[in-house]
Write a protein that holds these residues in place. Structure first.
Motif, PDB file in Angstrom:
ATOM      1  N   GLY A  93      13.760 -59.356 -56.801  1.00  0.00           N
ATOM      2  CA  GLY A  93      12.411 -58.477 -57.370  1.00  0.00           C
ATOM      3  C   GLY A  93      12.477 -58.375 -58.579  1.00  0.00           C
ATOM      4  O   GLY A  93      11.331 -57.773 -59.183  1.00  0.00           O
ATOM      5  N   LYS A  94      13.275 -58.777 -59.631  1.00  0.00           N
ATOM      6  CA  LYS A  94      13.087 -58.462 -60.976  1.00  0.00           C
ATOM      7  C   LYS A  94      12.947 -59.664 -61.557  1.00  0.00           C
ATOM      8  O   LYS A  94      13.203 -60.990 -61.128  1.00  0.00           O
ATOM      9  CB  LYS A  94      14.484 -57.590 -61.512  1.00  0.00           C
ATOM     10  N   THR A  95      12.287 -59.727 -62.952  1.00  0.00           N
ATOM     11  CA  THR A  95      12.105 -60.596 -63.601  1.00  0.00           C
ATOM     12  C   THR A  95      13.289 -60.943 -64.969  1.00  0.00           C
ATOM     13  O   THR A  95      13.043 -62.166 -65.418  1.00  0.00           O
ATOM     14  CB  THR A  95      10.667 -60.579 -64.291  1.00  0.00           C
ATOM     15  N   HIS A  96      13.829 -59.750 -65.135  1.00  0.00           N
ATOM     16  CA  HIS A  96      14.716 -59.929 -66.276  1.00  0.00           C
ATOM     17  C   HIS A  96      15.984 -58.983 -65.569  1.00  0.00           C
ATOM     18  O   HIS A  96      15.732 -57.825 -65.483  1.00  0.00           O
ATOM     19  CB  HIS A  96      14.122 -59.390 -67.410  1.00  0.00           C
ATOM     20  N   TRP A  97      17.032 -59.420 -66.110  1.00  0.00           N
ATOM     21  CA  TRP A  97      18.444 -58.617 -65.833  1.00  0.00           C
ATOM     22  C   TRP A  97      19.544 -59.225 -66.173  1.00  0.00           C
ATOM     23  O   TRP A  97      19.713 -60.402 -66.635  1.00  0.00           O
ATOM     24  CB  TRP A  97      18.586 -58.196 -64.424  1.00  0.00           C
ATOM     25  N   ASP A  98      20.436 -58.414 -66.664  1.00  0.00           N
ATOM     26  CA  ASP A  98      22.002 -59.042 -67.064  1.00  0.00           C
ATOM     27  C   ASP A  98      23.042 -58.066 -66.233  1.00  0.00           C
ATOM     28  O   ASP A  98      22.958 -56.988 -66.050  1.00  0.00           O
ATOM     29  CB  ASP A  98      22.176 -58.595 -68.285  1.00  0.00           C
ATOM     30  N   THR A 134      28.793 -61.873 -68.940  1.00  0.00           N
ATOM     31  CA  THR A 134      27.496 -61.531 -68.260  1.00  0.00           C
ATOM     32  C   THR A 134      26.760 -62.862 -67.812  1.00  0.00           C
ATOM     33  O   THR A 134      26.998 -64.006 -68.554  1.00  0.00           O
ATOM     34  CB  THR A 134      26.787 -60.747 -68.704  1.00  0.00           C
ATOM     35  N   ILE A 135      25.997 -62.771 -66.664  1.00  0.00           N
ATOM     36  CA  ILE A 135      24.842 -63.785 -66.655  1.00  0.00           C
ATOM     37  C   ILE A 135      23.597 -63.018 -66.281  1.00  0.00           C
ATOM     38  O   ILE A 135      23.746 -61.644 -66.297  1.00  0.00           O
ATOM     39  CB  ILE A 135      25.198 -64.706 -65.177  1.00  0.00           C
ATOM     40  N   GLY A 136      22.450 -63.603 -66.525  1.00  0.00           N
ATOM     41  CA  GLY A 136      21.296 -62.853 -66.329  1.00  0.00           C
ATOM     42  C   GLY A 136      20.031 -63.831 -66.084  1.00  0.00           C
ATOM     43  O   GLY A 136      20.220 -64.998 -66.130  1.00  0.00           O
ATOM     44  N   LEU A 137      18.889 -62.875 -65.834  1.00  0.00           N
ATOM     45  CA  LEU A 137      17.711 -63.758 -65.785  1.00  0.00           C
ATOM     46  C   LEU A 137      16.742 -63.406 -66.706  1.00  0.00           C
ATOM     47  O   LEU A 137      16.564 -62.300 -67.140  1.00  0.00           O
ATOM     48  CB  LEU A 137      17.035 -63.251 -64.359  1.00  0.00           C
ATOM     49  N   ARG A 138      16.316 -64.647 -67.506  1.00  0.00           N
ATOM     50  CA  ARG A 138      15.190 -64.502 -68.540  1.00  0.00           C
ATOM     51  C   ARG A 138      13.768 -64.429 -68.389  1.00  0.00           C
ATOM     52  O   ARG A 138      12.945 -63.730 -68.669  1.00  0.00           O
ATOM     53  CB  ARG A 138      15.677 -65.279 -69.659  1.00  0.00           C
ATOM     54  N   ASN A 139      13.597 -65.271 -67.385  1.00  0.00           N
ATOM     55  CA  ASN A 139      12.203 -65.451 -66.673  1.00  0.00           C
ATOM     56  C   ASN A 139      12.230 -65.859 -65.317  1.00  0.00           C
ATOM     57  O   ASN A 139      13.572 -66.109 -64.835  1.00  0.00           O
ATOM     58  CB  ASN A 139      11.386 -66.736 -67.747  1.00  0.00           C
ATOM     59  N   VAL A 140      11.024 -66.269 -64.579  1.00  0.00           N
ATOM     60  CA  VAL A 140      11.514 -66.482 -63.167  1.00  0.00           C
ATOM     61  C   VAL A 140      12.035 -67.730 -63.083  1.00  0.00           C
ATOM     62  O   VAL A 140      11.805 -68.770 -63.559  1.00  0.00           O
ATOM     63  CB  VAL A 140       9.639 -66.619 -62.602  1.00  0.00           C
ATOM     64  N   TYR A 188      17.912 -68.685 -64.861  1.00  0.00           N
ATOM     65  CA  TYR A 188      19.082 -67.845 -64.871  1.00  0.00           C
ATOM     66  C   TYR A 188      20.044 -68.741 -65.962  1.00  0.00           C
ATOM     67  O   TYR A 188      20.089 -69.833 -66.189  1.00  0.00           O
ATOM     68  CB  TYR A 188      19.750 -67.991 -63.569  1.00  0.00           C
ATOM     69  N   TRP A 189      20.872 -67.677 -66.743  1.00  0.00           N
ATOM     70  CA  TRP A 189      21.335 -68.045 -67.661  1.00  0.00           C
ATOM     71  C   TRP A 189      22.947 -67.456 -67.864  1.00  0.00           C
ATOM     72  O   TRP A 189      23.067 -66.306 -67.223  1.00  0.00           O
ATOM     73  CB  TRP A 189      21.119 -67.909 -69.119  1.00  0.00           C
ATOM     74  N   ALA A 190      24.138 -68.310 -68.019  1.00  0.00           N
ATOM     75  CA  ALA A 190      25.301 -67.543 -68.511  1.00  0.00           C
ATOM     76  C   ALA A 190      25.192 -67.297 -69.921  1.00  0.00           C
ATOM     77  O   ALA A 190      25.111 -68.064 -70.816  1.00  0.00           O
ATOM     78  CB  ALA A 190      26.400 -68.481 -68.157  1.00  0.00           C
ATOM     79  N   ASN A 191      25.356 -65.934 -70.180  1.00  0.00           N
ATOM     80  CA  ASN A 191      25.468 -65.640 -71.654  1.00  0.00           C
ATOM     81  C   ASN A 191      26.743 -65.894 -72.506  1.00  0.00           C
ATOM     82  O   ASN A 191      27.254 -65.200 -73.077  1.00  0.00           O
ATOM     83  CB  ASN A 191      25.147 -64.035 -71.865  1.00  0.00           C
ATOM     84  N   ALA A 192      26.991 -67.164 -72.528  1.00  0.00           N
ATOM     85  CA  ALA A 192      28.133 -67.882 -73.065  1.00  0.00           C
ATOM     86  C   ALA A 192      27.896 -68.132 -74.594  1.00  0.00           C
ATOM     87  O   ALA A 192      26.633 -67.920 -74.943  1.00  0.00           O
ATOM     88  CB  ALA A 192      28.672 -69.222 -72.385  1.00  0.00           C
ATOM     89  N   ASP A 193      28.931 -68.876 -75.499  1.00  0.00           N
ATOM     90  CA  ASP A 193      28.681 -69.385 -76.532  1.00  0.00           C
ATOM     91  C   ASP A 193      29.032 -70.824 -76.623  1.00  0.00           C
ATOM     92  O   ASP A 193      29.911 -71.190 -76.715  1.00  0.00           O
ATOM     93  CB  ASP A 193      29.557 -68.563 -77.513  1.00  0.00           C
ATOM     94  N   PRO A 194      27.891 -71.528 -76.610  1.00  0.00           N
ATOM     95  CA  PRO A 194      26.365 -71.275 -76.340  1.00  0.00           C
ATOM     96  C   PRO A 194      26.301 -71.056 -74.844  1.00  0.00           C
ATOM     97  O   PRO A 194      26.871 -71.070 -74.113  1.00  0.00           O
ATOM     98  CB  PRO A 194      25.829 -72.625 -76.834  1.00  0.00           C
ATOM     99  N   ALA A 195      24.656 -70.585 -74.717  1.00  0.00           N
ATOM    100  CA  ALA A 195      24.471 -70.093 -73.414  1.00  0.00           C
ATOM    101  C   ALA A 195      24.367 -71.461 -72.293  1.00  0.00           C
ATOM    102  O   ALA A 195      24.162 -72.573 -72.991  1.00  0.00           O
ATOM    103  CB  ALA A 195      23.053 -69.411 -73.444  1.00  0.00           C
ATOM    104  N   VAL A 196      24.575 -71.126 -71.167  1.00  0.00           N
ATOM    105  CA  VAL A 196      24.495 -72.088 -70.097  1.00  0.00           C
ATOM    106  C   VAL A 196      23.594 -71.916 -69.191  1.00  0.00           C
ATOM    107  O   VAL A 196      23.247 -70.964 -68.497  1.00  0.00           O
ATOM    108  CB  VAL A 196      26.082 -72.395 -69.385  1.00  0.00           C
ATOM    109  N   VAL A 197      22.600 -72.849 -68.847  1.00  0.00           N
ATOM    110  CA  VAL A 197      21.766 -72.766 -67.797  1.00  0.00           C
ATOM    111  C   VAL A 197      22.418 -72.892 -66.413  1.00  0.00           C
ATOM    112  O   VAL A 197      23.211 -73.900 -66.116  1.00  0.00           O
ATOM    113  CB  VAL A 197      20.622 -73.803 -67.830  1.00  0.00           C
TER     114      VAL A 197
END
Length: 535
Positions: A417-422, A446-452, A455-464
């Motif tokens: 039900g959320k649009t953004h989170w980590d 962490t991983i998170g949701l940026r838009n509907v 989903y991304w893994a907040n790595a270096d660099p980020a991974v879809v």
């Protein structure tokens, strides 16, 4: 009639120097008796020839001989005493490594006590082989005191010289004190032994659990790879059958064409012979009468548009089989992931949110299990909370109360039900005052949701992340020893992403960011949910 030895008491046969029964008794000119060795040693040490009892001084050392009569009486007394002791007591003969009695003349019995000094009332101690060990080497006096300043045993004369003004106590007092300390030390050592024995049991139990996990993983992997091997073999056989069938169809078609062509060739060869025969005839009437039949062509097919169908679709067949194999592999991976998730769910921990770390714009439930961002736009409208060092000041984040420095742990968060989170974990020393870039280099896994559905893994660099449908519940698993942080789609029982080879040099906190409210579009909370240990 009583024997001679029984008419005398032991005191009559005691040397006044060693206070023991005479050994080689001699008589001084003043009439007193001593052990030959005792009086000789006494005169040697004192430098003056004086009787220890009457203090009569001799100008020179007397020539004393052994008192034979007294020696015989002492010998008889000693024998009778020894026999009496052996019959009335349980005293045992001295063993080679034990201190023997100096008095015993025949069978050397085990010594009961040792005298340290003579010529005065003295203390008896447990038997010792070498008296030098319990005597002060400097003053030739018994070691009766203990110097607490230098932690050593001393004699009475030492307290007047080298250990003057030092803190000295009696050997008994020092003994009692040290014995009490040894009691404490013994208790501590026993405690350490017990702790280590418990640690051994813990290690063995861990090995058993590890073996159980390893056996489970092996069984799961064997099942998956066996299924894959069978699927590959089956797909390969099916592909080969299809290709062979198509090739057989091509060959049958070709055989039919060849048969027709052979039949037409036969007809054409017959017509060719007829034409050739007419061409050489000299009969004008015959040629003209048969010319019409010759000019009518035999029934033939137009073969210019006829082609054998070459089977070129085997590539498509293989592609279809591989696609099916990929589907099967995906299903088996899902099964494997489900088994993996069941194993790690046993490391589930009860996580609650820490209000002391929450950004002022966050709203936490009373039980510390839910968090969402309030619809507050201006800083002066935020809750008035103390700006302690643990609190995030700019980023809408909150940490769990629980801290983890070793072992494994797992928890689950509802994110639907959320649009953004980590969500994930963060090390203890992360920056909480100012802008934050969520990445492993900065202490966030962490991983998170940026838009509907982004989903991304907040790595270096980020991974879809290849998430096909909206995530409802995320599982977070951490293995400190392996340096591993893994994320799972709990509902689909699918592995999402893993950070591997991590170096956790600090303690870790569970990390949550519901992100901004977004005018109500992102108002749904992050919810810490109990783990359902599925079969």
């Amino acid at each position: 009639m009583a024997s001679a030895s029984s008419l005398h008491s032991e005191e009559q046969f005691q040397c006044s120097i060693c206070l023991d029964v005479f050994t080689d008794p001699i008589t001084t000119p003043c009439g007193h008796n001593y052990c030959n060795a005792c009086i000789t040693k006494h005169w040697d040490s004192s430098g003056v020839c004086k009787c220890p009892l009457c203090t009569q001084t001799f100008s020179r050392r007397p020539e004393c001989s052994v008192n034979k009569v007294l020696a015989e009486m002492v010998d008889q007394f000693r024998k009778s005493k020894e026999l009496k002791k052996m019959s009335n007591t349980n005293q045992e003969p001295a063993k080679p490594d034990e201190v023997s009695c100096d008095v015993c003349t025949e069978t050397k019995m085990k010594a009961l006590k040792t005298a340290l000094t003579a010529l005065k009332r003295h203390k008896l101690i447990d038997p010792v082989k070498n008296l030098e060990d319990v005597m002060c080497k400097k003053h030739d006096r018994p070691l009766e005191l203990f110097c607490k300043t230098d932690l050593m045993c001393v004699c009475q004369f030492c307290t007047q010289s080298d250990h003057k003004s030092h803190h000295t106590v009696s050997l008994k007092e020092a003994y009692n004190g040290k014995k009490a300390e040894l009691g404490k030390t013994e208790a501590e050592v026993e405690k350490m032994i017990k702790e280590r024995r418990l640690k051994i049991l813990e290690v063995k139990h861990t090995v058993q659990l590890s073996k159980k996990d390893a056996d489970g993983e092996i069984a799961d992997s064997v099942q998956v790879f066996t299924a894959l091997a069978r699927c590959i073999e089956r797909s390969q056989a099916e592909v080969i059958d299809v290709i062979k069938e198509k090739q057989k169809t091509t060959e049958i078609q070709a055989e039919g064409f060849i048969k027709e062509l052979q039949q037409e060739i036969t007809q054409l060869e017959k017509r060719s012979a007829e034409v050739k025969q007419l061409s050489i005839t000299e009969d004008h009437l015959h040629l003209l009468q048969n010319l019409t039949c010759i000019n009518t062509p035999p029934p033939t097919k137009d073969w210019t548009k006829v082609n054998v169908h070459q089977s070129s679709s085997s590539v498509g067949t293989v592609r279809t089989a591989v696609a099916q194999l990929e589907k099967t592999l995906s299903e088996e991976i899902k099964k494997l992931c489900g088994a993996e998730l069941r194993r790690i769910q046993k490391y589930a921990v009860d996580v609650t949110l820490d209000p002391d770390t929450a950004h002022p714009n966050l709203i936490l439930s009373e039980d510390g299990k839910q968090v969402h961002a309030g619809n507050i736009q201006k800083k002066n409208m935020q809750k008035k909370l103390p700006d302690n060092t643990e609190r995030f000041s700019q980023c809408v984040c909150v940490l769990g109360k629980q801290i983890f420095s070793a072992g494994r742990f797992y928890y689950e968060v509802q994110v639907g039900g959320k649009t953004h989170w980590d969500v994930g974990v963060a090390r203890e020393s992360i920056n909480r005052k100012g802008p934050i870039t969520v990445s492993p280099n900065n202490g966030y896994w962490t991983i998170g949701l940026r838009n509907v559905n982004a989903y991304w893994a907040n790595a270096d660099p980020a991974v879809v992340l290849p998430v096909r449908q909206e995530l409802q519940k995320v599982g977070v698993f951490v293995d400190n020893e392996e340096g591993l942080v893994s994320f799972y789609d709990v509902e689909a029982r699918v592995h999402l992403y893993s950070y591997t080879g991590c170096s956790f040099t600090e303690r870790l906190y569970p990390y949550f960011s519901p992100q901004l409210n977004g005018g109500g579009k992102n108002s749904a909370p992050l919810i810490l949910s109990p783990v359902n240990h599925s079969d």
